[in-house]
Design a protein around this motif. Structure first.
Motif, PDB file in Angstrom:
ATOM      1  N   ARG A  29       1.503   6.230  -7.296  1.00 27.48           N
ATOM      2  CA  ARG A  29       0.375   6.937  -7.903  1.00 27.48           C
ATOM      3  C   ARG A  29       0.431   8.441  -7.680  1.00 27.48           C
ATOM      4  N   TRP A  44       3.872   1.531  -1.300  1.00 26.87           N
ATOM      5  CA  TRP A  44       4.421   1.637  -2.658  1.00 26.87           C
ATOM      6  C   TRP A  44       3.360   2.138  -3.638  1.00 26.87           C
ATOM      7  N   ALA A  45       2.154   1.593  -3.535  1.00 24.13           N
ATOM      8  CA  ALA A  45       1.080   1.994  -4.450  1.00 24.13           C
ATOM      9  C   ALA A  45       0.755   3.474  -4.285  1.00 24.13           C
ATOM     10  N   HIS A  46       0.666   3.937  -3.040  1.00 22.16           N
ATOM     11  CA  HIS A  46       0.370   5.357  -2.802  1.00 22.16           C
ATOM     12  C   HIS A  46       1.484   6.230  -3.352  1.00 22.16           C
ATOM     13  N   HIS A  59      -2.320  -7.190  -9.748  1.00 23.94           N
ATOM     14  CA  HIS A  59      -2.652  -6.017  -8.954  1.00 23.94           C
ATOM     15  C   HIS A  59      -1.477  -5.036  -8.969  1.00 23.94           C
ATOM     16  N   CYS A  60      -0.260  -5.557  -8.874  1.00 19.00           N
ATOM     17  CA  CYS A  60       0.932  -4.713  -8.961  1.00 19.00           C
ATOM     18  C   CYS A  60       1.023  -4.049 -10.337  1.00 19.00           C
ATOM     19  N   CYS A  99       0.804   4.995 -12.550  1.00 16.80           N
ATOM     20  CA  CYS A  99       1.891   5.922 -12.225  1.00 16.80           C
ATOM     21  C   CYS A  99       1.949   7.055 -13.247  1.00 16.80           C
ATOM     22  N   VAL A 108      -1.057  -0.985 -10.553  1.00 18.46           N
ATOM     23  CA  VAL A 108      -0.430   0.172  -9.913  1.00 18.46           C
ATOM     24  C   VAL A 108       0.577   0.816 -10.859  1.00 18.46           C
ATOM     25  N   GLU A 125       0.827  -1.210   0.000  1.00 16.48           N
ATOM     26  CA  GLU A 125       0.000   0.000   0.000  1.00 16.48           C
ATOM     27  C   GLU A 125       0.861   1.260   0.000  1.00 16.48           C
TER      28      GLU A 125
END
Length: 256
Positions: free
Chosen positions: A43, A38-40, A74-75, A82, A78, A36
């Motif tokens: 993005r 990394w995703a935040h 899912h990765c 980006c 993400v 989470e």
């Protein structure tokens, strides 16, 4: 003396003003907080480009593992979100990430380790870092084996479930080995070799990960070795750091 490898080249577009460099996130379903974070970050980054220097994933057994609904897929979603340009260099955990997966998610493939980032007047050597750990003879032998075309073809020909089971066994073996040895025993980059690389690349700055020992090392003669942090977030630990580079030559470590 260890031979100096050939260098790939990544030429930065003139529009790039800020570049982030990260490595060793070891993304896996068992660490949702790391994912989470990394995703935040990915993005919301304001950088023009994000360069990932290997071990983005804890394990990768083939692009067919990124099936719809999987953690790997899912990765990939993400990566799609980006706003920055993305570039990826394979590490020792995710060396089987394929060109198809990277192309699908618009990620530039840094197939050569090391690669020189040519950015205006700057020449920066980028590496995952495992090639520099020459004292770990057993690992270097393993690396040569699994990076061979024959080994990879034979491995990828196995059923997906079998490959996943093999990857679990390899991770367990690696974790047991690391638990039995201090990091200084197996994960030290060879400073003399780092200097060789920099001289050969006509560069003054080397950036790599792999060792999980973030630091800036003065190699003498104006040469610098920057080691990136790994990422690990759980109830007791919060490590999530990126290195921000700017077109004027500045660099800053930022904790996320």
């Amino acid at each position: 003396m260890t031979a100096v490898p050939s260098f790939g080249v990544l030429t930065a577009p003139e529009a790039w003003r800020t570049v982030d460099v990260i490595s060793d996130l070891h993304l896996k379903p068992e660490e949702p907080a790391t994912f989470e974070a990394w995703a935040h970050y990915l993005r919301s980054t304001s950088a023009n480009a994000v360069i990932i220097l290997g071990d983005l994933f804890e394990a990768w057994v083939g692009d067919d593992g990124a099936a719809p609904g999987s953690f790997e897929a899912h990765c990939g979603a993400v990566l799609d979100d980006c706003p920055a340009e993305l570039a990826f260099m394979r590490g020792n955990r995710d060396f089987l990430v394929g060109c198809d997966f990277l192309a699908r998610h618009r990620v530039r493939d840094l197939a050569d380790d090391p690669t020189v980032l040519e950015w205006g007047a700057q020449r920066i050597v980028l590496s995952h870092g495992d090639l520099l750990c020459t004292a770990d003879v057993a690992y270097q032998q393993f690396r040569r084996q699994v990076r061979s075309t024959d080994w990879q073809s034979a491995f990828l020909a196995r059923p997906l479930a079998e490959r996943q089971a093999i990857a679990r066994q390899m991770r367990e073996h690696s974790e047991a080995r690391h638990a039995a040895n201090a990091p200084a025993d197996y994960a030290q980059a060879d400073a003399a070799l780092a200097r060789q690389w920099l001289h050969a690349a006509n560069s003054r700055l080397l950036i790599h990960g792999h060792t999980h020992q973030p630091a800036d090392h003065d190699l003498g003669d104006g040469l610098t070795q920057v080691v990136l942090s790994d990422w690990h977030i759980d109830a007791r630990t919060h490590r999530a750091q990126m290195l921000r580079l700017t077109a004027d030559g500045a660099r800053t470590r930022i904790d996320l």
